[in-house]
Design a protein around this motif. Structure first.
Motif, PDB file in Angstrom:
ATOM      1  N   TRP A  78      24.772 -23.082 -83.428  1.00  7.90           N
ATOM      2  CA  TRP A  78      26.072 -22.754 -82.836  1.00  7.90           C
ATOM      3  C   TRP A  78      26.217 -21.250 -82.677  1.00  7.90           C
ATOM      4  N   ILE A  79      26.811 -20.850 -81.567  1.00  8.19           N
ATOM      5  CA  ILE A  79      27.071 -19.432 -81.336  1.00  8.19           C
ATOM      6  C   ILE A  79      28.287 -19.017 -82.156  1.00  8.19           C
ATOM      7  N   PRO A  80      28.144 -18.031 -83.036  1.00 12.65           N
ATOM      8  CA  PRO A  80      29.314 -17.574 -83.800  1.00 12.65           C
ATOM      9  C   PRO A  80      30.439 -17.145 -82.868  1.00 12.65           C
ATOM     10  N   LYS A  81      31.665 -17.543 -83.181  1.00  7.58           N
ATOM     11  CA  LYS A  81      32.790 -17.251 -82.288  1.00  7.58           C
ATOM     12  C   LYS A  81      33.017 -15.748 -82.144  1.00  7.58           C
ATOM     13  N   GLU A  82      32.610 -14.966 -83.160  1.00  8.56           N
ATOM     14  CA  GLU A  82      32.793 -13.505 -83.071  1.00  8.56           C
ATOM     15  C   GLU A  82      31.997 -12.918 -81.907  1.00  8.56           C
ATOM     16  N   LEU A  83      30.823 -13.495 -81.607  1.00  8.19           N
ATOM     17  CA  LEU A  83      29.986 -12.945 -80.537  1.00  8.19           C
ATOM     18  C   LEU A  83      30.578 -13.203 -79.159  1.00  8.19           C
ATOM     19  N   LEU A  84      31.393 -14.234 -79.028  1.00 10.20           N
ATOM     20  CA  LEU A  84      31.976 -14.542 -77.723  1.00 10.20           C
ATOM     21  C   LEU A  84      32.997 -13.501 -77.289  1.00 10.20           C
ATOM     22  N   SER A  85      33.454 -12.684 -78.228  1.00  3.44           N
ATOM     23  CA  SER A  85      34.397 -11.622 -77.880  1.00  3.44           C
ATOM     24  C   SER A  85      33.704 -10.288 -77.600  1.00  3.44           C
ATOM     25  N   VAL A  86      32.356 -10.258 -77.720  1.00  2.00           N
ATOM     26  CA  VAL A  86      31.599  -9.037 -77.409  1.00  2.00           C
ATOM     27  C   VAL A  86      31.692  -8.768 -75.905  1.00  2.00           C
ATOM     28  N   PRO A  87      31.998  -7.545 -75.469  1.00  2.00           N
ATOM     29  CA  PRO A  87      32.171  -7.253 -74.033  1.00  2.00           C
ATOM     30  C   PRO A  87      30.997  -7.693 -73.174  1.00  2.00           C
ATOM     31  N   THR A  88      29.773  -7.437 -73.613  1.00  2.00           N
ATOM     32  CA  THR A  88      28.594  -7.857 -72.863  1.00  2.00           C
ATOM     33  C   THR A  88      27.721  -8.704 -73.777  1.00  2.00           C
ATOM     34  N   PHE A  89      27.683 -10.001 -73.503  1.00  2.00           N
ATOM     35  CA  PHE A  89      26.934 -10.935 -74.335  1.00  2.00           C
ATOM     36  C   PHE A  89      26.135 -11.867 -73.431  1.00  2.00           C
ATOM     37  N   THR A  90      24.794 -11.728 -73.470  1.00  2.00           N
ATOM     38  CA  THR A  90      23.903 -12.536 -72.635  1.00  2.00           C
ATOM     39  C   THR A  90      23.059 -13.422 -73.529  1.00  2.00           C
ATOM     40  N   TYR A  91      23.158 -14.746 -73.316  1.00  2.00           N
ATOM     41  CA  TYR A  91      22.472 -15.657 -74.230  1.00  2.00           C
ATOM     42  C   TYR A  91      21.797 -16.830 -73.523  1.00  2.00           C
ATOM     43  N   ASP A  92      21.653 -16.764 -72.203  1.00  2.00           N
ATOM     44  CA  ASP A  92      21.023 -17.867 -71.488  1.00  2.00           C
ATOM     45  C   ASP A  92      19.541 -17.966 -71.836  1.00  2.00           C
ATOM     46  N   GLY A  93      18.937 -19.142 -71.559  1.00  2.00           N
ATOM     47  CA  GLY A  93      17.525 -19.338 -71.832  1.00  2.00           C
ATOM     48  C   GLY A  93      17.220 -19.677 -73.273  1.00  2.00           C
ATOM     49  N   ASN A  94      18.232 -20.217 -74.000  1.00  2.00           N
ATOM     50  CA  ASN A  94      18.042 -20.655 -75.378  1.00  2.00           C
ATOM     51  C   ASN A  94      18.461 -22.117 -75.512  1.00  2.00           C
ATOM     52  N   SER A  95      18.540 -22.604 -76.734  1.00  2.00           N
ATOM     53  CA  SER A  95      18.885 -24.012 -76.957  1.00  2.00           C
ATOM     54  C   SER A  95      20.113 -24.134 -77.858  1.00  2.00           C
ATOM     55  N   PHE A  96      21.139 -23.351 -77.550  1.00  2.00           N
ATOM     56  CA  PHE A  96      22.336 -23.384 -78.370  1.00  2.00           C
ATOM     57  C   PHE A  96      23.074 -24.713 -78.198  1.00  2.00           C
ATOM     58  N   ASP A  97      23.779 -25.131 -79.263  1.00  2.00           N
ATOM     59  CA  ASP A  97      24.634 -26.302 -79.179  1.00  2.00           C
ATOM     60  C   ASP A  97      25.876 -25.971 -78.358  1.00  2.00           C
ATOM     61  N   ASN A  98      26.542 -27.024 -77.849  1.00  2.00           N
ATOM     62  CA  ASN A  98      27.750 -26.811 -77.043  1.00  2.00           C
ATOM     63  C   ASN A  98      28.878 -26.269 -77.898  1.00  2.00           C
ATOM     64  N   GLY A  99      29.714 -25.462 -77.313  1.00  2.00           N
ATOM     65  CA  GLY A  99      30.901 -24.991 -78.012  1.00  2.00           C
ATOM     66  C   GLY A  99      30.682 -23.678 -78.705  1.00  2.00           C
ATOM     67  N   PRO A 100      31.748 -22.936 -78.892  1.00  2.00           N
ATOM     68  CA  PRO A 100      31.639 -21.603 -79.490  1.00  2.00           C
ATOM     69  C   PRO A 100      31.691 -21.569 -81.000  1.00  2.00           C
TER      70      PRO A 100
END
Length: 617
Positions: free
Chosen positions: A137-159
């Motif tokens: 899971w992507i930590p919710k704190e990272l979703l507030s980072v101004p520039t956050f690029t995370y495509d090309g991985n296998s993250f679970d759905n949801g923040p």
């Protein structure tokens, strides 16, 4: 080595197409390190953890591999970390959470795995983790980072991470977060007041009962059959024993062997007996080519001797792992190389014991002998004799005491001993052993300044294909032969080139690569080679620490040998046997101006009476 630039604050060697390993000792006082856009290989060195003032580090677009390692605990000033476009593997280390000043973090296009939890509490403004193998899971704190690029991985759905076990999810969130409802304490069948539900439940129970009874009956029948067969076999064996005493005795012996074999299958064979077998990773027993002729240590014994592999016991670091000082209870001091399993492929792990067997048979007075090894509980360690006087690199470049400057004869003696070690590896051993990492840091000196070449035979644990060699350690900055830098090819003649560079260090007192000097003098080989046949230039190249205490003819012959060894074309470099002969002749003719009488130390402040003598090598 770069580590010698103690007062260097900024180092920028980006875009130089350097085909070498990242040095394992970096300048400790750097505030900015930029080695991007090269072909640097190896892993992130432990010395990074000691660079307390570092605020910018860019190692992107290289060939760095293996785990990142827990080396970031002390880098509280670091604001930018760029490790993108490499071959880094494993999970992000927990020590990343200590980067309290970090704002930019780029690791895209690697092979990193695991979660991003260690980044959650950091003051980040720019994060790029794209094209890796991250999951979870992507930590919710990272979703507030101004520039956050995370495509090309296998993250679970949801923040957000899923709720704790047995806790109902918030309304409307179950589908997006892939959470599960808490386990029910009732069976998933219709209620008891429905007649169809009762029939369904009773039928299921009846079916299970009949199935269990059938399985038990079948097991009983098989057991009876096996007992009857064993009884018939024993009757036949008794008959054979009565009719043929010899055969009966033989079968009894075989019966006595069977339990031993079964125990062997469960327990690794004791290596203390120099067994020629070793357990493979699959659990089977495989035969190695030759018996091991060195001692076997347990992980527990080495852990105790190194104080649980304490950082305080680290005395070196190489391509395959760190080296620790080990103090045993019997008073013996050894050096233990703890091999990082991430540095070995599966195939190399399987051949580890065979490589140990080959290394244990390398016996030469100028080679550090392998004293033991450990292959237990998934750990692989090598134990060597401890050489207390340090390395040639230490004496030439890091000696604080100016009185410990090596005399000219001591330098020639070091060159000759090292040449003899290489001659043994190249021309006595069959097949030839290529060192691949010859440098002054791997030449250890004893109390009498006799050289002992370390890491001999470790090349067997490094890949051999051109593609793989480019991502592993083969030499260090300034030591690599041109053919390796261009094509990744490394032979015994490449060792000869590296030896020529070591001789240049002995002659000039300079480091193979020194970015603190003028650009034309940064590469020792490029600067020195045109001057080796000019008497006047040669005199100006000599290490000033020698204070002119050297014979001119000896210096000239020494330079001639260097010129042969560092030729660009490998086929024109001499075999080590010719180098040894030339150095022996040089030693026999050596003489220096007597400065003051004293004992036979090789340090210049104690110039001995017998400096002019014939060496009996």
């Amino acid at each position: 080595m770069l580590s010698s630039f103690t007062f260097l604050k900024t180092l920028d060697l980006s875009g130089n197409n350097i085909h070498d390993a990242l040095p394992y000792q970096l300048p400790p006082n750097l505030t900015s390190l930029n080695l991007a856009n090269n072909n640097l290989s190896g892993n992130l060195p432990y010395s990074i953890s000691l660079m307390y003032n570092l605020n910018y580090m860019n190692l992107s677009r290289n060939l760095l591999s293996q785990n990142m390692g827990d080396i970031f605990n002390n880098l509280t000033s670091l604001t930018t970390l760029d490790l993108s476009y490499n071959n880094l593997t494993g999970d992000l280390p927990n020590s990343l959470s200590s980067l309290s000043s970090i704002s930019t973090f780029h690791v895209q296009n690697n092979q990193l795995t695991g979660s991003l939890n260690s980044l959650a509490s950091l003051p980040l403004n720019d994060v790029n983790v794209a094209n890796n193998r991250f999951s979870g899971w992507i930590p919710k704190e990272l979703l507030s980072v101004p520039t956050f690029t995370y495509d090309g991985n296998s993250f679970d759905n949801g923040p957000a991470p899923p709720p704790p076990p047995y806790t109902s999810p918030p309304p409307g969130k179950a589908h997006n977060n892939r959470t599960r409802s808490p386990p029910s304490h009732t069976h998933d069948v219709p209620s008891s007041d429905t007649s169809d539900g009762k029939k369904l439940s009773t039928g299921a129970i009846l079916g299970i009962s009949l199935g269990a009874a059938f399985v038990i009956l079948f097991a009983v029948l098989v057991l009876i059959f096996c007992l009857q067969k064993r009884k018939r076999t024993e009757n036949v064996r008794r008959t054979s024993t009565v009719n043929s005493p010899v055969i009966g005795e033989k079968e009894m012996q075989e019966q006595r062997v069977i339990p031993t074999a079964s125990i062997t299958d469960l327990k690794p064979l004791p290596t203390e007996n120099n067994s020629s077998f070793e357990r493979a990773k699959s659990g089977s027993i495989k035969r190695v080519k030759s018996p091991i002729t060195t001692s076997s240590y347990t992980v527990a014994a080495l852990q105790t001797a190194t104080n649980s592999f304490s950082q305080d016991n680290i005395i070196g670091e190489g391509s395959l792992g760190r080296v620790y000082k080990a103090d045993f209870s019997n008073g013996k001091v050894m050096a233990v190389k703890k091999i990082d399993n991430a540095a070995l492929s599966l195939q190399e792990e399987d051949y580890f014991v065979e490589a140990v067997s080959n290394m244990s048979r390398l016996r030469h007075p100028n080679i550090v002998p392998l004293a033991g090894y450990c292959a237990e509980h998934g750990q692989r360690l090598l134990v060597y004799d401890y050489i207390a006087n340090g390395s040639l690199q230490d004496l030439l470049h890091f000696a604080d005491d100016s009185s410990k400057t090596l005399t000219w004869n001591a330098r020639v003696k070091v060159a000759l001993g090292t040449a003899r070690a290489l001659e043994y590896l190249h021309e006595v051993c069959l097949p030839s052993v290529v060192h691949r990492n010859l440098k002054s840091a791997n030449i250890l000196l004893d109390e009498e300044l006799n050289p002992h070449l370390s890491d001999c035979g470790l090349a067997a644990l490094t890949p051999n294909t051109e593609r793989e060699v480019a991502t592993q350690l083969v030499g260090s900055f300034g030591y690599s032969a041109p053919e390796f830098a261009l094509s990744g090819i490394y032979t015994v003649k490449s060792d000869v080139y590296s030896f020529g560079v070591v001789m240049l260090e002995l002659l000039t007192g300079r480091k193979p690569l020194d970015s603190s000097r003028a650009r034309s003098e940064q590469s020792l080989v490029r600067w020195a080679t045109p001057q080796l046949h000019d008497i006047d230039s040669l005199a100006n190249m000599v290490d000033p620490a020698l204070n002119g205490m050297y014979p001119a003819k000896s210096l000239s012959r020494f330079a001639d040998i260097i010129a042969l060894c560092v030729q660009p074309e490998p086929e024109f470099r001499p075999p080590m046997s010719e180098v040894v002969q030339a150095l022996v002749r040089l030693m026999q003719r050596a003489s220096v101006v007597k400065r003051r009488s004293s004992d036979d130390s090789g340090f210049i402040y104690k110039t001995p009476d017998h400096e002019a003598y014939e060496m009996s090598y």
